[in-house]
Write a protein that holds these residues in place. Structure first.
Motif, PDB file in Angstrom:
ATOM      1  N   SER A  84      20.749-102.620  13.755  1.00  0.00           N
ATOM      2  CA  SER A  84      21.345-103.757  14.818  1.00  0.00           C
ATOM      3  C   SER A  84      20.493-104.363  15.764  1.00  0.00           C
ATOM      4  O   SER A  84      19.830-102.855  17.111  1.00  0.00           O
ATOM      5  N   LEU A  85      19.230-105.021  15.364  1.00  0.00           N
ATOM      6  CA  LEU A  85      18.761-105.735  15.999  1.00  0.00           C
ATOM      7  C   LEU A  85      18.978-106.043  17.262  1.00  0.00           C
ATOM      8  O   LEU A  85      19.900-106.554  17.812  1.00  0.00           O
ATOM      9  N   LYS A  86      18.266-106.094  17.675  1.00  0.00           N
ATOM     10  CA  LYS A  86      17.847-106.386  19.560  1.00  0.00           C
ATOM     11  C   LYS A  86      16.956-108.041  19.859  1.00  0.00           C
ATOM     12  O   LYS A  86      16.111-107.869  19.457  1.00  0.00           O
ATOM     13  N   SER A  87      16.995-108.484  21.393  1.00  0.00           N
ATOM     14  CA  SER A  87      16.538-108.975  21.556  1.00  0.00           C
ATOM     15  C   SER A  87      14.789-108.370  21.572  1.00  0.00           C
ATOM     16  O   SER A  87      13.921-109.570  20.958  1.00  0.00           O
ATOM     17  N   GLU A  88      14.442-107.442  21.889  1.00  0.00           N
ATOM     18  CA  GLU A  88      13.515-106.568  22.546  1.00  0.00           C
ATOM     19  C   GLU A  88      13.187-106.808  20.971  1.00  0.00           C
ATOM     20  O   GLU A  88      11.398-106.460  21.285  1.00  0.00           O
ATOM     21  N   ASP A  89      13.590-106.493  19.669  1.00  0.00           N
ATOM     22  CA  ASP A  89      12.406-106.400  18.167  1.00  0.00           C
ATOM     23  C   ASP A  89      11.610-107.851  18.331  1.00  0.00           C
ATOM     24  O   ASP A  89      11.388-107.765  17.500  1.00  0.00           O
TER      25      ASP A  89
END
Length: 122
Positions: A84-89
């Motif tokens: 569930s990767l996010k841009s903030e990762d």
């Protein structure tokens, strides 16, 4: 000479998954804590997740429920499953290990990998 070598980084789409791996090589008599940290541009390095010898883990608040850290002491490796990767990762991810380098003195030293880029794109 102990080295930590990371692999598995790269580009991934928003909501996707990626697995990072880190292998320690050299004169290793044991490891205590192993973990992953990350640093985004303009930000300080922060803890992502760490795991101690007996398997207890500690995750950063921003990745709880999404990232899982595991280790294989026989292979001196630590892995980070990221879901569930996010841009903030998006960041450079660094492997860390506290390694027993002197068995007689029971002396541990901290080692870091060179860092690996993870970019999450929409």
């Amino acid at each position: 000479q102990v080295r930590l070598v990371e692999s598995g980084g790269g580009f991934v789409q928003l909501g996707g998954s990626l697995t990072l791996s880190c292998k320690a090589t050299g004169s290793i008599f044991g490891t205590s804590v192993m973990g992953w940290y990350r640093q985004a541009p303009g930000q300080e390095r922060e803890l992502v997740a760490r795991i101690v010898t007996h398997g207890s883990t500690n995750n950063g608040d921003s990745v709880k429920g999404r990232f899982t850290i595991t280790r294989d002491d026989a292979k001196n490796t630590v892995s980070l499953q990221m879901n569930s990767l996010k841009s903030e990762d998006t960041a450079i991810y660094y492997c860390h290990a506290r390694i027993l380098t002197d068995r007689k003195l029971h002396y541990f030293s901290d080692f870091w990998g060179q860092g690996i880029q993870v970019t999450v794109s929409s």
